[in-house]
Design a protein around this motif. Sequence first.
Motif, PDB file in Angstrom:
ATOM      1  N   GLU A 101       9.418   3.073 -11.654  1.00  0.00           N
ATOM      2  CA  GLU A 101       8.197   1.392 -12.025  1.00  0.00           C
ATOM      3  C   GLU A 101       9.143  -0.056 -12.849  1.00  0.00           C
ATOM      4  OE1 GLU A 101       4.908   4.892 -13.618  1.00  0.00           O
ATOM      5  OE2 GLU A 101       6.169   4.262 -14.798  1.00  0.00           O
ATOM      6  N   GLU A 102      10.466   0.874 -13.584  1.00  0.00           N
ATOM      7  CA  GLU A 102      10.808  -0.644 -12.970  1.00  0.00           C
ATOM      8  C   GLU A 102      11.260  -1.176 -12.614  1.00  0.00           C
ATOM      9  OE1 GLU A 102      14.064   0.945 -16.147  1.00  0.00           O
ATOM     10  OE2 GLU A 102      12.364   1.145 -17.242  1.00  0.00           O
ATOM     11  N   GLN A 103      11.965  -0.187 -11.563  1.00  0.00           N
ATOM     12  CA  GLN A 103      12.263  -0.169  -9.986  1.00  0.00           C
ATOM     13  C   GLN A 103      11.568  -1.407  -9.404  1.00  0.00           C
ATOM     14  OE1 GLN A 103      14.023   2.880  -7.935  1.00  0.00           O
ATOM     15  NE2 GLN A 103      15.028   1.386  -5.861  1.00  0.00           N
ATOM     16  N   LEU A 104      10.464  -1.287  -9.155  1.00  0.00           N
ATOM     17  CA  LEU A 104       9.056  -1.471  -8.307  1.00  0.00           C
ATOM     18  C   LEU A 104       9.069  -3.609  -8.731  1.00  0.00           C
ATOM     19  CD1 LEU A 104       5.843   0.844  -7.920  1.00  0.00           C
ATOM     20  CD2 LEU A 104       7.758  -0.283  -6.267  1.00  0.00           C
ATOM     21  N   LEU A 142       0.975  -0.799   0.191  1.00  0.00           N
ATOM     22  CA  LEU A 142      -0.407   0.174   0.047  1.00  0.00           C
ATOM     23  C   LEU A 142       0.912   1.322  -0.251  1.00  0.00           C
ATOM     24  CD1 LEU A 142      -2.467  -1.274   2.775  1.00  0.00           C
ATOM     25  CD2 LEU A 142      -3.731  -0.156   0.093  1.00  0.00           C
ATOM     26  N   PHE A 143       0.556   1.693  -0.924  1.00  0.00           N
ATOM     27  CA  PHE A 143       1.344   3.478  -1.238  1.00  0.00           C
ATOM     28  C   PHE A 143       0.679   4.349  -0.503  1.00  0.00           C
ATOM     29  CE2 PHE A 143       3.988   0.583  -3.307  1.00  0.00           C
ATOM     30  CZ  PHE A 143       5.801   0.887  -3.363  1.00  0.00           C
ATOM     31  N   LEU A 144       0.674   5.471   0.177  1.00  0.00           N
ATOM     32  CA  LEU A 144      -0.250   6.486   0.158  1.00  0.00           C
ATOM     33  C   LEU A 144       0.386   8.325  -0.275  1.00  0.00           C
ATOM     34  CD1 LEU A 144      -1.841   5.912   3.684  1.00  0.00           C
ATOM     35  CD2 LEU A 144      -3.111   5.397   1.580  1.00  0.00           C
ATOM     36  N   VAL A 145      -0.565   8.579  -0.808  1.00  0.00           N
ATOM     37  CA  VAL A 145      -0.156  10.080  -0.922  1.00  0.00           C
ATOM     38  C   VAL A 145       0.338  10.767   0.016  1.00  0.00           C
ATOM     39  CG1 VAL A 145      -0.822  12.153  -2.389  1.00  0.00           C
ATOM     40  CG2 VAL A 145      -1.677   9.989  -2.791  1.00  0.00           C
ATOM     41  N   ARG A 192       2.547  15.245  -3.789  1.00  0.00           N
ATOM     42  CA  ARG A 192       3.604  15.587  -5.030  1.00  0.00           C
ATOM     43  C   ARG A 192       4.589  13.640  -5.257  1.00  0.00           C
ATOM     44  NH1 ARG A 192       7.261  20.487  -4.196  1.00  0.00           N
ATOM     45  NH2 ARG A 192       5.500  22.554  -4.558  1.00  0.00           N
ATOM     46  N   SER A 193       4.041  12.800  -3.928  1.00  0.00           N
ATOM     47  CA  SER A 193       4.777  11.387  -4.172  1.00  0.00           C
ATOM     48  C   SER A 193       3.807  10.468  -3.457  1.00  0.00           C
ATOM     49  CB  SER A 193       6.425  11.723  -3.524  1.00  0.00           C
ATOM     50  OG  SER A 193       6.183  11.864  -2.057  1.00  0.00           O
ATOM     51  N   LEU A 194       4.048   9.543  -4.024  1.00  0.00           N
ATOM     52  CA  LEU A 194       3.304   7.836  -2.690  1.00  0.00           C
ATOM     53  C   LEU A 194       4.526   7.763  -2.195  1.00  0.00           C
ATOM     54  CD1 LEU A 194       1.550   6.380  -5.465  1.00  0.00           C
ATOM     55  CD2 LEU A 194       0.558   7.323  -4.036  1.00  0.00           C
ATOM     56  N   MET A 195       3.904   7.413  -1.193  1.00  0.00           N
ATOM     57  CA  MET A 195       4.897   6.466   0.078  1.00  0.00           C
ATOM     58  C   MET A 195       4.782   5.420   0.604  1.00  0.00           C
ATOM     59  SD  MET A 195       7.571   8.376   0.782  1.00  0.00           S
ATOM     60  CE  MET A 195       8.229   8.463   2.189  1.00  0.00           C
ATOM     61  N   ALA A 196       5.144   4.159   0.362  1.00  0.00           N
ATOM     62  CA  ALA A 196       4.965   3.275   1.371  1.00  0.00           C
ATOM     63  C   ALA A 196       4.571   2.798   2.719  1.00  0.00           C
ATOM     64  CB  ALA A 196       5.654   2.045   0.685  1.00  0.00           C
ATOM     65  N   VAL A 197       3.346   2.364   2.889  1.00  0.00           N
ATOM     66  CA  VAL A 197       2.809   2.213   4.643  1.00  0.00           C
ATOM     67  C   VAL A 197       2.562   0.801   4.855  1.00  0.00           C
ATOM     68  CG1 VAL A 197       2.747   4.782   4.635  1.00  0.00           C
ATOM     69  CG2 VAL A 197       0.867   2.534   3.452  1.00  0.00           C
ATOM     70  N   SER A 198       2.324  -0.464   3.639  1.00  0.00           N
ATOM     71  CA  SER A 198       2.455  -1.068   4.387  1.00  0.00           C
ATOM     72  C   SER A 198       2.484  -1.984   3.000  1.00  0.00           C
ATOM     73  CB  SER A 198       0.901  -1.507   4.700  1.00  0.00           C
ATOM     74  OG  SER A 198       0.561  -2.626   4.304  1.00  0.00           O
ATOM     75  N   VAL A 199       3.468  -2.984   3.608  1.00  0.00           N
ATOM     76  CA  VAL A 199       4.223  -3.717   2.431  1.00  0.00           C
ATOM     77  C   VAL A 199       4.677  -5.383   2.829  1.00  0.00           C
ATOM     78  CG1 VAL A 199       5.759  -1.762   1.661  1.00  0.00           C
ATOM     79  CG2 VAL A 199       6.529  -3.196   3.472  1.00  0.00           C
ATOM     80  N   GLN A 258       9.626  -5.799   2.933  1.00  0.00           N
ATOM     81  CA  GLN A 258      10.036  -5.399   3.341  1.00  0.00           C
ATOM     82  C   GLN A 258      11.519  -3.821   3.179  1.00  0.00           C
ATOM     83  OE1 GLN A 258       9.447  -4.059   6.762  1.00  0.00           O
ATOM     84  NE2 GLN A 258       8.157  -5.989   6.016  1.00  0.00           N
ATOM     85  N   ARG A 259      12.332  -4.404   2.173  1.00  0.00           N
ATOM     86  CA  ARG A 259      13.367  -3.261   1.249  1.00  0.00           C
ATOM     87  C   ARG A 259      11.517  -1.902   1.045  1.00  0.00           C
ATOM     88  NH1 ARG A 259      15.355  -6.467  -4.113  1.00  0.00           N
ATOM     89  NH2 ARG A 259      16.324  -4.242  -4.516  1.00  0.00           N
ATOM     90  N   LEU A 260      10.855  -1.982   0.689  1.00  0.00           N
ATOM     91  CA  LEU A 260       9.946  -1.226   0.122  1.00  0.00           C
ATOM     92  C   LEU A 260       9.556  -0.197   1.128  1.00  0.00           C
ATOM     93  CD1 LEU A 260       7.382  -2.904  -2.800  1.00  0.00           C
ATOM     94  CD2 LEU A 260      10.397  -1.343  -3.174  1.00  0.00           C
ATOM     95  N   ALA A 261       9.516  -0.336   2.370  1.00  0.00           N
ATOM     96  CA  ALA A 261       8.734   0.258   3.027  1.00  0.00           C
ATOM     97  C   ALA A 261       9.901   1.933   3.175  1.00  0.00           C
ATOM     98  CB  ALA A 261       9.861  -0.630   5.111  1.00  0.00           C
ATOM     99  N   ASN A 262       9.207   2.931   3.019  1.00  0.00           N
ATOM    100  CA  ASN A 262       9.496   4.484   2.750  1.00  0.00           C
ATOM    101  C   ASN A 262      10.032   3.941   1.841  1.00  0.00           C
ATOM    102  OD1 ASN A 262       9.224   4.737   5.337  1.00  0.00           O
ATOM    103  ND2 ASN A 262      10.648   4.613   6.414  1.00  0.00           N
ATOM    104  N   PHE A 263       9.832   3.609   0.624  1.00  0.00           N
ATOM    105  CA  PHE A 263       9.951   3.707  -0.798  1.00  0.00           C
ATOM    106  C   PHE A 263       9.501   5.029  -1.688  1.00  0.00           C
ATOM    107  CE2 PHE A 263      10.022   2.600  -5.640  1.00  0.00           C
ATOM    108  CZ  PHE A 263      10.551   2.564  -6.346  1.00  0.00           C
ATOM    109  N   SER A 264       9.611   5.838  -2.147  1.00  0.00           N
ATOM    110  CA  SER A 264       9.004   6.755  -2.446  1.00  0.00           C
ATOM    111  C   SER A 264       9.132   7.324  -3.701  1.00  0.00           C
ATOM    112  CB  SER A 264       9.446   8.245  -2.363  1.00  0.00           C
ATOM    113  OG  SER A 264       8.796   9.407  -2.244  1.00  0.00           O
ATOM    114  N   VAL A 265       7.331   7.585  -4.895  1.00  0.00           N
ATOM    115  CA  VAL A 265       7.222   7.274  -5.697  1.00  0.00           C
ATOM    116  C   VAL A 265       6.741   8.546  -6.715  1.00  0.00           C
ATOM    117  CG1 VAL A 265       5.873   6.226  -7.936  1.00  0.00           C
ATOM    118  CG2 VAL A 265       6.732   4.834  -6.076  1.00  0.00           C
ATOM    119  N   SER A 266       7.352   9.079  -7.235  1.00  0.00           N
ATOM    120  CA  SER A 266       7.194  11.021  -7.419  1.00  0.00           C
ATOM    121  C   SER A 266       5.720  10.245  -8.248  1.00  0.00           C
ATOM    122  CB  SER A 266       7.820  11.396  -8.105  1.00  0.00           C
ATOM    123  OG  SER A 266       7.553  12.210  -8.836  1.00  0.00           O
TER     124      SER A 266
END
Length: 701
Positions: free
Chosen positions: A401-404, A344-347, A352-359, A364-372
């Motif tokens: 997106e490629e990284q995801l 789950l990513f929240l605005v 301006r970006s999405l932040m991973a909040v429940s992974v 776990q490597r996606l924790a706090n991952f940010s997507v513009s």
Amino acid sequence: MNSARPEDIKNRLLVARLPTMPQILIKLIELCQSDETGVVELAKLISNDAGMTSRVLRVANSAAYQRSGRQLGLPQALTTLGSDLVKSLLISESVFQTFSGFPHTGSTDLRPFWKHSLTAAVLARDLAKATRYPQVEEAYLAGLLHDVGRLALLAVAPDIYSTTFQNADDDYLCAAEQQDMHITHTEAGAWLIERWEMDSFLADAVLYHHEAPARVMSAHPLIRLVHLSHLLSEHQPGTRLPAGIGAVCELSDAAVLEIHQGCEAQVMLAAEQLAIDLAGLDETQALAPVMANPMQQRLTEEIRNRTLAAELGQVFARQNDGTQLLDSVRQNARILFDLDDSALFLVSGNGRSLMAVSVGEQRQRLANFSVSLAGGGIADAVTKKNLAFLERGRSSLNLAEEQLLRAFNTPCLLCLPLVADGRSLGLLIAGIESWRVTQLQSQEKFLLAFGTQAANAMAAATKGRAEIEQRIATLQEEHLKSSRKIVHEVNNPLSIIKNYLGVLDDKLARKEPLGSELTILNEEIDRVGSIIKEFARVAPPAPDATININQVVSDIVRLFRESRFLPPTVQISALLPEEPSEISCSTGIVKQIFVNLIKNSVEALSKGGRIEIVNNGITLRGGAEYFSLLVKDNGPGMPNDVMAKLFSPVRSTKAGDNRGLGLSIVHGLVQKLQGSISCKSSELGTAFEILLPAKRAKSLI
């Protein structure tokens, strides 16, 4: 004809959310292992399942078994049907429920499939009886399940298997499955039964039911029974059977023929009990698709989606905190849409970006991952609030997106917007296989409804934080009030104990014999414990006993006289009838009521005076009999402002932290006894009238 890579269908089976077998079936098979299982054990098992209970009652009360016209209850129904029929009925109903839960069967006429499965089940059961195989119900279940692999393949690969599914269950079917899918329905069925954690011999019976007879001659009896039942089910009733067909189970041709000829009537009866209409079904009819009305199908899907969405809203609303809510969203996405790998990513606050909040643990490597949200497919899913699919290799993908895609290690990403009140709160992103895109696109409305329910719950959780904090403050205030009441009520018997200890000191100093003082001390100590338990609710209240209220009042008056609780200037007396005045109550509650009222009168008589307790006998109120008891004093009376809030827990002008609670507690105790209390006060004094329900009415003479 479509084809699949050897590993493709097997992978689909591994990730598919296929239905599970009802627990009642597992428990029934365990019961059937015992020869002593009878109606009592079956009734206990069935009564725990409303659906099974309904099915048994419906069959037992049908015209085929009911003659009296009187509706039967469960025990009578079981006796009427007999344990053997009930066991077969429960097994059939369990399997019917399970088969109905397979995807992609709603648009297929399964009646030929069911007739074939019921035929194999009936044959396997009768063959088990003929060969004295001890687990007859197990043989019946194995016959029912021998083709379950066909439903599993249809569920996971409708694009490839829908045409093959229509073929008859013969050796050509297995060849076609192996060519197109590199797996047969026997292998798929055995795998599914093992996944259900059922007996391995049951899985083997399914796996080997298409083997050559010579290969199974020395196999376990269950394998041979299902193998022969399958061979017999290929022949229509009344047709000539091959010579020696029963050799695999060491049965003569005559015995096998008799079993085969008697199975059709049993199959039709079993189908009728399961509400499956086989009337007019051609024995050779293929498993043809039913031409459903498109409008009706869309309406059915819409109703289903709305119902599930409403239920999801309730599920999400029941979560206790934000973390549980986010976990629940991902768990339900896994259950409903087979989205095993999601995050789950929240605005962000600035939008301006999405932040991973429940992974989840695996991401776990996606924790706090940010997507513009400056551009790209993910940004479009958020801004346009549309379902989006990002496939590996597209030139339009940005770096994040490629990284995801690499992080999820998947060829495709599903991006589901979370929209509440027209505002996108974020995305649920899940890794999926490319072949699932078409399937999930067909569920777009339901997916978007799911996202809306999740977003609404998130918005409500944020909004409700202030309300939760207010509720906590209210609970703290209620706890404080309850604590004050405990202190107030416990202080009464403690004061009496303290005064009686003084009396004991005086008697011991004068070497006078002790009377009832120790008994009273024990009673008051017990009353302290009872009061604490009552307020803390650490134990259920003791059942009410029948007490003589005159005796309790006499004891209280004597207690006040002897305990030095009364000032020398205050006198107390009681006017009570000789006959018992019985009520249903505990002595402790009556003591609490009168001790509080007498203490109030004592405090009002600061310049001295008298207190009287009078039992006026029976009075009628609303057609019911009550004992009317008065506690009155000749004090100065109470002012009007005090009278207006007499029974409310307010701060009084008396000294102490817990003053002003006594009358509110008395009022609550009297109501608990289904009685009433009232007060009259003037400059001549104050009188409280307590009405308590009479158990045995005797008037004052």
